[in-house]
Design an enzyme around this catalytic site. Structure first.
Site, PDB file in Angstrom:
ATOM      1  N   ASP A  46      16.711  11.744  -7.962  1.00 54.89           N
ATOM      2  CA  ASP A  46      18.121  11.930  -7.833  1.00 54.89           C
ATOM      3  C   ASP A  46      18.622  11.587  -6.392  1.00 54.89           C
ATOM      4  OD1 ASP A  46      18.488  12.370 -10.544  1.00 54.89           O
ATOM      5  OD2 ASP A  46      18.499  14.504 -10.156  1.00 54.89           O
ATOM      6  N   HIS A  82      -9.584  10.693   1.756  1.00 50.82           N
ATOM      7  CA  HIS A  82      -8.562   9.587   1.440  1.00 50.82           C
ATOM      8  C   HIS A  82      -7.244   9.826   2.453  1.00 50.82           C
ATOM      9  CE1 HIS A  82      -5.749   6.980  -0.772  1.00 50.82           C
ATOM     10  NE2 HIS A  82      -6.890   6.337  -0.568  1.00 50.82           N
ATOM     11  N   ASP A  86      -0.695  16.357  20.142  1.00 52.78           N
ATOM     12  CA  ASP A  86      -0.400  17.563  21.308  1.00 52.78           C
ATOM     13  C   ASP A  86      -0.068  18.791  20.507  1.00 52.78           C
ATOM     14  OD1 ASP A  86      -1.085  15.724  23.446  1.00 52.78           O
ATOM     15  OD2 ASP A  86       1.098  15.110  23.655  1.00 52.78           O
ATOM     16  N   LYS A 106       3.189   4.554  -0.804  1.00 49.85           N
ATOM     17  CA  LYS A 106       3.516   5.475  -1.951  1.00 49.85           C
ATOM     18  C   LYS A 106       4.704   6.327  -1.829  1.00 49.85           C
ATOM     19  CE  LYS A 106      -1.207   5.122  -0.649  1.00 49.85           C
ATOM     20  NZ  LYS A 106      -1.843   3.996  -1.404  1.00 49.85           N
ATOM     21  N   LYS A 113      -4.310  10.375   5.260  1.00 47.03           N
ATOM     22  CA  LYS A 113      -4.137   9.367   6.410  1.00 47.03           C
ATOM     23  C   LYS A 113      -3.213  10.170   7.532  1.00 47.03           C
ATOM     24  CE  LYS A 113      -4.404   6.201   2.755  1.00 47.03           C
ATOM     25  NZ  LYS A 113      -6.018   6.223   2.791  1.00 47.03           N
ATOM     26  N   HIS A 155       0.834  -1.200  -0.014  1.00 45.62           N
ATOM     27  CA  HIS A 155      -0.137   0.075  -0.066  1.00 45.62           C
ATOM     28  C   HIS A 155       0.841   1.374  -0.125  1.00 45.62           C
ATOM     29  CE1 HIS A 155      -3.752   2.289   1.807  1.00 45.62           C
ATOM     30  NE2 HIS A 155      -3.930   1.904   0.536  1.00 45.62           N
TER      31      HIS A 155
END
Length: 559
Positions: free
Chosen positions: A213, A455, A462, A208, A457, A206
């Protein structure tokens, strides 16, 4: 599987005859018809078993070992990164809340790379956005840039020719995480022919990540498809990525290498098949990604909601304006079976240093406030215990997730709603994204003609510690998927994430509460008028009906 073609053909022929017999006219004796149908069903089952037996992964596959190229000031991006850094121990960040900025940042890095590009995604869709990014990678390879592309194989059905065409170019190598070997043409047939390996194919990557470079990277929640960048005609996602450079990039390279060289990752040509020669595959790729069917994304506006301009302007100027902070990165090991002995919920196995365990540890140490955003939220019993422990210490817990009307996974919503009353009784503040109310605010993008869905996450602890990653707070993220996440210690970035969520004003969400009789209520504020609803807002009767019908049948740990 030796001789599988002949065996499969023979069984298929027998099945065809059996089905023909089972469909014969009613003049046959009833017993004969029943026996014919039973034999037809047996043939179909046998065919699936044979095909399933052929679904095993190829053995003795060559995986040439390769490692990331370190940043160097000999490259333009490396030089800008070095010139922009105030301290080599710090990482510089810029949040990417708007789709046009997020895709433009990725394309800017691809176009400006001079030595290497490493790309890792759960999904690169065969649509305008996916094809455009793949073509940009091809263009970089033609400039002499080494391109390593790692994709999860779940959503590549029907795209073998496109991907093989990319892989046929010099300087590009495509590898697949945990691939399917049979029934590749359609999503359903892949699983149908791999039922004997369900525990294996149920594990997906999952993550991404894009690194250019060895100097700059983009990571976060977005996959590569139209709906993640405000290009879909019907529904688009509210999501969050971050651009980064500095101390954390070499660690991200190490994490990428751990996947790239893993035994569960296979070269595309080991599982994808085509009789076309490389030259014709390249021509096919050229035709599939040509300008007629693959228009470029719209350029980003002057500023995003946080006041930042496009990253290309900074790169043109030779210096990056970023928020610099201490940070860490984690990715779940690619080959670990997260399903063995794990219990779902917000608390993972104690002896595993996972993305989730690090998020949970931050929550356990919270002193005043935890703010979560998760499109799919299924806390489980141990998650409830964690929330209860935080509430007993006086920690405010605030959560933004999808409403039933906003979610693209209604069955996952069924898992969430089982725990919704219990969370509210603990004093957790629940907010559910409203597609209708999203259209009234431009804070997270223009949704005037499309449906908005969450979508992103994230977690803010704090108001000084930030998590941005790929991990949902649900059983699948804990037990079955590999995940990646960035942990940042920065009050400024914490303020920016909280500003994006904007829970206080409820501009784009419903607040869920319990009334005096313990019944669910959804609250919103329009000007000076308070709206109170007694049913799932904006969801149709039939959506609620089918969810009530199917929810009891859905195993919670697979949601």
């Amino acid at each position: 599987m030796p001789g599988s073609t002949d065996i499969t053909s023979a069984i298929a022929s027998a099945c065809a005859s059996a089905f023909a017999g089972s469909a014969a006219n009613d003049t046959q004796p009833r017993g004969d018809r029943l026996r014919a149908r039973a034999f037809a069903a047996l043939c179909a089952l046998l065919l699936l078993v044979v095909l399933g037996g052929c679904s095993s992964l190829p053995q003795h596959v060559e995986r040439p070992l390769s490692t990331a190229l370190p940043a160097t000031t000999a490259s333009t991006l490396g030089r800008i990164a070095a010139d922009s850094s105030p301290d080599r121990s710090l990482t510089g960040f810029r949040l990417l809340p708007i789709g046009s900025f997020a895709i433009d940042t990725r394309l800017q890095l691809i176009r400006r790379a001079e030595r290497s590009i490493d790309v890792q995604y759960y999904l690169i869709q065969d649509d305008e956005t996916g094809r455009y990014l793949l073509r940009a990678l091809r263009d970089a390879a033609q400039r002499g840039v080494r391109v390593r592309l790692l994709m999860d194989d779940l959503y590549t059905s029907g795209a073998d020719l496109l991907l093989l065409g990319l892989d046929a170019h010099p300087n590009i190598e495509l590898r697949l995480f945990n691939p399917f070997t049979v029934g590749r043409g359609a999503f359903t047939t892949r699983f149908l022919f791999a039922l004997n390996e369900f525990s294996r194919v149920n594990r997906r990557m999952h993550n991404k990540l894009l690194i250019a470079d060895g100097a700059m990277a983009v990571t976060g929640g977005r996959n590569i498809a139209n709906e993640y960048f405000m290009r879909h005609e019907q529904a688009n996602f509210v999501d969050l990525d971050t651009f980064l450079t500095g101390a954390l990039v070499p660690l991200l390279q190490e994490l990428f290498d751990s996947y790239w060289n893993s035994e569960v990752v296979y070269p595309a040509r080991a599982v994808m098949r085509s009789d076309l020669p490389p030259e014709l595959l390249r021509r096919q790729f050229e035709a599939m990604t040509g300008p007629e069917g693959t228009p470029p994304p719209e350029p980003p506006p002057v500023n995003d909601v946080l006041g930042y301009g496009p990253i290309g302007e900074d790169l043109d100027a030779g210096r990056l304006g970023l928020v610099w902070a201490d940070a860490a990165a984690y990715a779940d090991p690619p080959a670990r079976d997260k399903g063995l002995g794990a219990s779902y919920g917000l608390v993972p196995l104690e002896d595993i240093d996972s993305v989730r365990s690090n998020v949970v540890e931050l929550m356990r140490r919270a002193r005043s406030e935890v703010v979560l955003t998760s499109p799919y939220l299924i806390p489980g019993q141990r998650g409830l215990e964690l929330m209860e422990a935080m509430r007993q210490r006086g920690v405010t817990v605030r959560v933004l997730t999808n409403s039933l009307a906003a979610t693209d996974e209604p069955l996952a919503h069924s898992g969430y709603r089982r725990y919704r009353p219990a969370m509210l009784k603990l004093g957790v503040e629940l907010h559910e994204l409203s597609p209708l109310r999203m259209r009234r605010t431009s804070r997270l993008g223009m949704f005037d003609s499309t449906q908005g869905r969450l979508h992103a996450k994230t977690a803010v602890i704090d108001r000084r510690q930030v998590f941005i990653g790929s991990m949902n707070f649900d059983p699948r993220s804990e037990k079955h998927n590999t995940e990646m996440g960035i942990f940042i210690n920065s009050q400024q970035l914490a303020r920016e994430v909280l500003r994006l969520m904007d829970l206080d004003k409820l501009q784009a969400s419903w607040r869920v509460v319990l009334d005096a009789d313990g019944r669910l209520r959804w609250l919103a504020q329009d000007d000076e008028k308070e709206i109170v609803l007694t049913n799932e807002p904006e969801a149709t009767f039939w959506t609620r009906f089918w969810l009530n019908l199917l929810a009891p049948l859905a195993p919670e740990e697979l949601l």
